[in-house]
Design an enzyme around this catalytic site. Sequence first.
Site, PDB file in Angstrom:
ATOM      1  N   LYS A  17       0.834  -1.218   0.000  1.00 19.96           N
ATOM      2  CA  LYS A  17       0.000   0.000   0.000  1.00 19.96           C
ATOM      3  C   LYS A  17       0.863   1.260   0.000  1.00 19.96           C
ATOM      4  O   LYS A  17       0.655   2.159  -0.792  1.00 19.96           O
ATOM      5  CB  LYS A  17      -0.896   0.051   1.257  1.00 19.96           C
ATOM      6  CG  LYS A  17      -1.959  -0.981   1.328  1.00 19.96           C
ATOM      7  CD  LYS A  17      -2.878  -0.735   2.518  1.00 19.96           C
ATOM      8  CE  LYS A  17      -2.198  -0.865   3.868  1.00 19.96           C
ATOM      9  NZ  LYS A  17      -1.813  -2.215   4.245  1.00 19.96           N
ATOM     10  N   ARG A  35      10.369  -2.700  11.641  1.00 17.25           N
ATOM     11  CA  ARG A  35       9.217  -2.082  12.301  1.00 17.25           C
ATOM     12  C   ARG A  35       8.895  -2.863  13.567  1.00 17.25           C
ATOM     13  O   ARG A  35       8.960  -4.087  13.566  1.00 17.25           O
ATOM     14  CB  ARG A  35       7.997  -2.141  11.371  1.00 17.25           C
ATOM     15  CG  ARG A  35       7.777  -0.879  10.575  1.00 17.25           C
ATOM     16  CD  ARG A  35       6.680  -1.037   9.575  1.00 17.25           C
ATOM     17  NE  ARG A  35       5.366  -1.325  10.132  1.00 17.25           N
ATOM     18  CZ  ARG A  35       4.210  -1.132   9.489  1.00 17.25           C
ATOM     19  NH1 ARG A  35       4.233  -0.626   8.259  1.00 17.25           N
ATOM     20  NH2 ARG A  35       3.062  -1.439  10.043  1.00 17.25           N
ATOM     21  N   ARG A  48     -10.160   1.369   8.585  1.00 15.43           N
ATOM     22  CA  ARG A  48      -9.817  -0.015   8.891  1.00 15.43           C
ATOM     23  C   ARG A  48     -10.956  -0.767   9.551  1.00 15.43           C
ATOM     24  O   ARG A  48     -10.826  -1.957   9.829  1.00 15.43           O
ATOM     25  CB  ARG A  48      -8.622  -0.033   9.829  1.00 15.43           C
ATOM     26  CG  ARG A  48      -7.318  -0.322   9.086  1.00 15.43           C
ATOM     27  CD  ARG A  48      -6.208  -0.160  10.061  1.00 15.43           C
ATOM     28  NE  ARG A  48      -5.061  -0.955   9.852  1.00 15.43           N
ATOM     29  CZ  ARG A  48      -3.912  -0.503   9.362  1.00 15.43           C
ATOM     30  NH1 ARG A  48      -3.830   0.710   8.901  1.00 15.43           N
ATOM     31  NH2 ARG A  48      -2.867  -1.274   9.321  1.00 15.43           N
ATOM     32  N   ARG A  64      10.772  -7.237   5.805  1.00 14.61           N
ATOM     33  CA  ARG A  64      10.716  -5.790   5.562  1.00 14.61           C
ATOM     34  C   ARG A  64      11.673  -5.038   6.491  1.00 14.61           C
ATOM     35  O   ARG A  64      11.798  -5.358   7.665  1.00 14.61           O
ATOM     36  CB  ARG A  64       9.281  -5.318   5.813  1.00 14.61           C
ATOM     37  CG  ARG A  64       9.097  -3.824   5.715  1.00 14.61           C
ATOM     38  CD  ARG A  64       7.688  -3.447   5.421  1.00 14.61           C
ATOM     39  NE  ARG A  64       6.728  -3.850   6.436  1.00 14.61           N
ATOM     40  CZ  ARG A  64       5.415  -3.713   6.289  1.00 14.61           C
ATOM     41  NH1 ARG A  64       4.919  -3.194   5.179  1.00 14.61           N
ATOM     42  NH2 ARG A  64       4.596  -4.075   7.249  1.00 14.61           N
ATOM     43  N   ARG A  88      -2.420  -8.492  13.691  1.00 15.39           N
ATOM     44  CA  ARG A  88      -2.770  -7.548  12.617  1.00 15.39           C
ATOM     45  C   ARG A  88      -3.562  -8.246  11.511  1.00 15.39           C
ATOM     46  O   ARG A  88      -4.518  -7.684  10.972  1.00 15.39           O
ATOM     47  CB  ARG A  88      -1.502  -6.906  12.047  1.00 15.39           C
ATOM     48  CG  ARG A  88      -0.833  -5.955  13.029  1.00 15.39           C
ATOM     49  CD  ARG A  88       0.648  -5.787  12.740  1.00 15.39           C
ATOM     50  NE  ARG A  88       0.902  -5.071  11.506  1.00 15.39           N
ATOM     51  CZ  ARG A  88       2.034  -5.160  10.810  1.00 15.39           C
ATOM     52  NH1 ARG A  88       3.018  -5.946  11.225  1.00 15.39           N
ATOM     53  NH2 ARG A  88       2.187  -4.467   9.714  1.00 15.39           N
TER      54      ARG A  88
HETATM   55  P1  AMP Z   1       0.169   0.587   8.958  1.00 13.43           P
HETATM   56  O1  AMP Z   1       1.450   1.293   8.716  1.00 13.43           O
HETATM   57  O2  AMP Z   1      -0.954   1.085   8.099  1.00 13.43           O
HETATM   58  O3  AMP Z   1       0.326  -0.909   8.905  1.00 13.43           O
HETATM   59  O4  AMP Z   1      -0.268   0.933  10.468  1.00 13.43           O
HETATM   60  C1  AMP Z   1       0.574   0.590  11.550  1.00 13.43           C
HETATM   61  C2  AMP Z   1      -0.223   0.559  12.847  1.00 13.43           C
HETATM   62  O5  AMP Z   1      -0.766   1.864  13.106  1.00 13.43           O
HETATM   63  C3  AMP Z   1      -1.437  -0.371  12.862  1.00 13.43           C
HETATM   64  O6  AMP Z   1      -1.095  -1.726  13.133  1.00 13.43           O
HETATM   65  C4  AMP Z   1      -2.245   0.271  13.985  1.00 13.43           C
HETATM   66  O7  AMP Z   1      -1.699  -0.002  15.259  1.00 13.43           O
HETATM   67  C5  AMP Z   1      -2.051   1.756  13.699  1.00 13.43           C
HETATM   68  N1  AMP Z   1      -3.050   2.239  12.724  1.00 13.43           N
HETATM   69  C6  AMP Z   1      -2.790   2.728  11.490  1.00 13.43           C
HETATM   70  N2  AMP Z   1      -3.934   3.089  10.872  1.00 13.43           N
HETATM   71  C7  AMP Z   1      -4.936   2.790  11.745  1.00 13.43           C
HETATM   72  C8  AMP Z   1      -6.346   2.901  11.693  1.00 13.43           C
HETATM   73  N3  AMP Z   1      -6.982   3.389  10.611  1.00 13.43           N
HETATM   74  N4  AMP Z   1      -7.072   2.481  12.770  1.00 13.43           N
HETATM   75  C9  AMP Z   1      -6.455   1.999  13.858  1.00 13.43           C
HETATM   76  N5  AMP Z   1      -5.135   1.859  13.971  1.00 13.43           N
HETATM   77  C10 AMP Z   1      -4.364   2.244  12.929  1.00 13.43           C
END
Ligand code: AMP
Length: 215
Positions: A14, A156, A89, A123, A167
Site C-alpha cells: 500500500k 518495524r 480499517r 521488511r 494484525r
Molecule cells: P500501517 O502502517 O498502516 O500498517 O499501520 C501501523 C499501525 O498503526 C497499525 O497496526 C495500527 O496499530 C495503527 N493504525 C494505522 N492506521 C490505523 C487505523 N486506521 N485504525 C487503527 N489503527 C491504525
Amino acid sequence: MRKFIIMGIQGSGKGTQAKLLAEALDLEHISVGDVFRWNVQHHTKIGAQVKRIMAAGHLVDDDLVESVVRERLAAHDWNYGFIVDGFPRNARQAEFFLESYDIDGVINLHLPDEEVHRRVLARRLCSQCGVDYNLMAHRPQREGVCDVCGGSLVTRADDNPEALAIRLAAYHQETRPLIEIFERKEYVATVDATRPVADVQAAIRQQFDLPFGAA
Ligand code: AMP
C-alpha cells in the site's frame, strides 16, 4: 481533483504504491500509520499513547484515529487530490470517512496470506527517511544502510510473528469486509499485488484511466 483510498492486507505494498501514485499525479499521500510512527519517533503525547498498542499489532482507538485523520485532512494542503493509506480499517471509520468526504475510488491490493508472512518479516525501514526495503525483493546495496540517505535500516516494531498474527486477524475480521461496503457505493479496483511493483502501479493506473507519463 482526485481522491483515492488504498486498501490491502499487510505487506501488499500500500505504502509503496501510494507513494508512486502520489509522486506521479501530485497527490498528497496520507498514511495514518506513518503519522503514528512519526509521533512515536518524536516522543509526542500521541506517540506515547499509541506506541505499545502499535508494537503489539492492535488497532489504535477509533476516536484518536478519527481526530488525527480529521486534522490531517483539514489542512487541505493538496492541489490535485490525495490518497489515503491505512484508513479506514473498520466499519466505524468507514462511516466517518464517507460522511465527510467524497472519493473517486478504492484501490484494493490483493495478496495471499502466505506471501504476507514472507514479505512482512523481510521488511526493513530506513530510520531516517522512511524508505521501505525488503531483504528478498529490494535489498539495500550495503547491508543495513539506506541507499537514499545513508540512514540505518530497522525492523518495524510490529513486523514480528506475534504482532503480525494480531494484525492479520484484525484485517480479516474488520478491514476486509469494508470492501463490500465500498463496492456498493464506490468504484473498487482490485489489483493482483503479487506482481512486480511497476506492474502493480501500471494496473492501478489502467483501472482508473490515469496517465502513465510521469514517474
Ligand atoms: P500501517 O502502517 O498502516 O500498517 O499501520 C501501523 C499501525 O498503526 C497499525 O497496526 C495500527 O496499530 C495503527 N493504525 C494505522 N492506521 C490505523 C487505523 N486506521 N485504525 C487503527 N489503527 C491504525
